[in-house]
Scaffold this motif. Structure first.
Motif, short mmCIF file in Angstrom:
data_model
loop_
_atom_site.label_atom_id
_atom_site.label_comp_id
_atom_site.label_asym_id
_atom_site.label_seq_id
_atom_site.Cartn_x
_atom_site.Cartn_y
_atom_site.Cartn_z
N VAL A 35 2.97 -0.96 6.75
CA VAL A 35 3.91 -1.75 7.53
C VAL A 35 4.37 -1.02 8.79
O VAL A 35 4.69 0.18 8.74
N ASP A 36 4.42 -1.74 9.90
CA ASP A 36 4.93 -1.25 11.19
C ASP A 36 4.12 -0.08 11.74
O ASP A 36 3.22 0.44 11.09
N GLU A 37 4.47 0.33 12.94
CA GLU A 37 3.74 1.40 13.62
C GLU A 37 3.87 2.73 12.89
O GLU A 37 2.96 3.54 12.88
N GLU A 38 5.04 2.96 12.26
CA GLU A 38 5.28 4.25 11.61
C GLU A 38 4.50 4.41 10.31
O GLU A 38 4.32 5.51 9.82
N VAL A 91 5.38 -7.09 14.55
CA VAL A 91 5.06 -8.28 13.77
C VAL A 91 6.33 -9.07 13.58
O VAL A 91 7.35 -8.54 13.14
N GLY A 92 6.30 -10.35 13.94
CA GLY A 92 7.51 -11.17 13.85
C GLY A 92 8.06 -11.23 12.43
O GLY A 92 7.32 -11.38 11.47
N LEU A 126 0.81 -1.23 0.00
CA LEU A 126 0.00 0.00 0.00
C LEU A 126 0.84 1.28 0.00
O LEU A 126 0.40 2.33 0.47
N ILE A 127 2.07 1.21 -0.53
CA ILE A 127 2.94 2.39 -0.59
C ILE A 127 2.28 3.47 -1.45
O ILE A 127 1.82 3.21 -2.55
N GLY A 182 -4.98 3.89 5.87
CA GLY A 182 -5.66 4.95 6.61
C GLY A 182 -4.85 5.32 7.84
O GLY A 182 -5.31 5.20 8.98
N ALA A 183 -3.62 5.81 7.61
CA ALA A 183 -2.69 6.09 8.70
C ALA A 183 -3.11 7.33 9.49
O ALA A 183 -3.49 8.35 8.89
#
Length: 464
Positions: free
Chosen positions: A299-302, A359-360, A147-148, A169-170
């Motif tokens: 991807v990830d929290e950021e 996420v592992g 989703l970049i 939807g960040a």
């Protein structure tokens, strides 16, 4: 009326083999075939087939009320062709129902959108050809790798003719806004944007089987009730995830498929429908611009691109790879092109990350980020040598630009001539039909009329 847009990603990592410095120049095959076959076969058996069978049952039960969308990377399709063709066959069966949409995405599942616009466009168009070949659909909505998205990427997607694009939807982008509306690209207003509802999507894909999660256990009726409780004007609920979440991230023993199967009946009871991304883009108006000057992802929290380009190793590998993008395009060698697709895949850079993640991350054969970097750079060194042997590095950028311009002009000219040939063929066929009709008329006119007996003689015979 609220509508749910349900979308699944299908992509398969291409596993690289252990490749040492001394292999450069002597070994041009970079892949772990055993691991590639093992992993795709495992995922197909534990996730893809059970999940697709469930989605097929849902369509049979609910007909055109239930709809779903997929996107498949081209490299993922190649792995399925070799090791799990039954998955592609099942997707073709689903396609025949008319309740499924297939989206565009980069063939390589790579990061070309962040480096080289021409490579990104070629990558997406190549995947669209594959989708057309398998499913007869011409994608109208684009979904970039992970989703970049940014304003610039959206503008390029619009210039390629896409009606819409999926993205995250960040919170840092939306601020006080809700992801439950249709937005548009800030610098290309014709491109609609569908934003993933992070919480609703991750409740299924990440948390469903977590007994320590406060929402555990999650039931379909409670899940749909939450959707129904959103304000009336919030009409678009985008639930996006990887298909492998059903069976791998969330094991089948968790009853994840039973949960999914119950959602349409619960939604119907609440007056909630299902729609494909294109249906939403065509039917619903945008409520306004979404400004995304910096790149975001799912991807990830950021929710950015730091998991791929966050440290010097990743950026060095990334810049080195795309430094040869234009030379590779000119070389246009089939084997080189295939390796290019596989080396672009975003997971190659993900394995080099030094970030902590909720996420592992399975690094496969690599023990550390530096190990992943070293192995990839050894392979990349050999690959670049092969490209330079076809198109020498000594040729300067001005000559390169001139060649690229010539190639583009030749391509445009060939396309124009192809269109002219098609037009002339149609004209000839039309003239041939008219000629055939005229010949038929002339032959009919030349044919002798049937003999008619004189009326008097006929009457005399009658008297006799």
């Amino acid at each position: 009326m609220k509508t749910i847009c349900l979308y699944f990603e299908i992509h398969q990592i291409i596993h690289l083999k252990r490749y040492r410095f001394f292999d450069i120049g002597t070994d041009h095959y970079y892949y772990d075939d055993y691991e590639n076959e093992r992993s795709i076969t495992d995922i197909a058996e534990r996730s893809y087939m059970p999940a697709l069978n469930t989605l097929q049952e849902m369509i049979r039960e609910h007909g055109s009320y239930f709809k779903v969308a997929f996107s498949l990377s081209g490299t993922g399709i190649e792995q399925l062709e070799m090791h799990a063709p039954q998955v592609l066959e099942k997707l073709q069966e689903l396609n025949k129902t008319g309740c499924v949409e297939f989206l565009a995405e980069p063939y390589s599942h790579g990061l070309a959108a962040l480096a080289n616009a021409a490579s990104f466009e070629r990558d997406v168009k190549k995947q669209c050809v594959k989708v057309k070949e398998y499913f007869g659909q011409e994608p109208k909505v684009l979904r970039n790798s992970s989703l970049i998205y940014s304003d610039d990427i959206g503008a390029q997607a619009a210039s390629m003719g896409f009606k819409g694009m999926l993205t995250e939807g960040a919170k840092h982008v939306l601020g006080w806004k809700s992801p439950h509306y249709v937005y548009n690209c800030a610098i290309a207003p014709n491109l609609k944007l569908l934003l993933r509802d992070v919480t609703l999507s991750d409740d299924i894909s990440l948390r469903f089987n977590n007994s320590e999660w406060e929402g555990y256990p999650l039931f379909a009726d409670n899940y749909v009730d939450r959707i129904a409780e959103f304000p009336e004007e919030e009409q678009v609920i985008n639930i996006f995830m990887e298909l492998s979440a059903l069976g791998i991230a969330q094991p089948l023993s968790s009853n994840i498929l039973e949960f999914l199967k119950a959602i349409p009946a619960c939604a119907k009871a609440k007056g909630i429908t299902f729609s494909t991304p294109t249906e939403i883009c065509l039917k619903m108006k945008s409520v306004g611009n979404l400004d995304v000057p910096d790149t975001l992802s799912w991807v990830d929290e950021e929710r950015d691109v730091s998991c791929w380009l966050g440290n010097p190793m990743q950026r060095e590998a990334f810049n080195k790879l795309y430094s040869i993008a234009d030379r590779l395009h000119i070389a246009d060698d089939p084997r080189i092109n295939q390796d290019w697709d596989y080396l672009q895949a975003s997971n190659n850079f993900r394995f080099m990350t030094t970030k902590a993640s909720n996420v592992g991350l399975d690094r496969g054969i690599y023990t550390t980020p530096f190990d992943a970097f070293t192995n990839y750079m050894n392979i990349l060194g050999d690959f670049i040598n092969r490209v330079n042997s076809l198109y020498p590095e000594e040729i300067d950028n001005e000559q390169l630009d001139a060649l690229l311009t010539t190639i583009k002009n030749q391509g445009d000219e060939i396309e124009m001539k192809d269109k002219e040939i098609t037009r002339l063929k149609a004209k000839v066929e039309k003239m041939q039909k008219e000629e055939d009709k005229l010949k038929a008329k002339l032959e009919k006119a030349k044919a002798p009329a049937p003999e008619k007996k004189p009326a008097k003689r006929a009457a005399k015979k009658k008297e006799e």
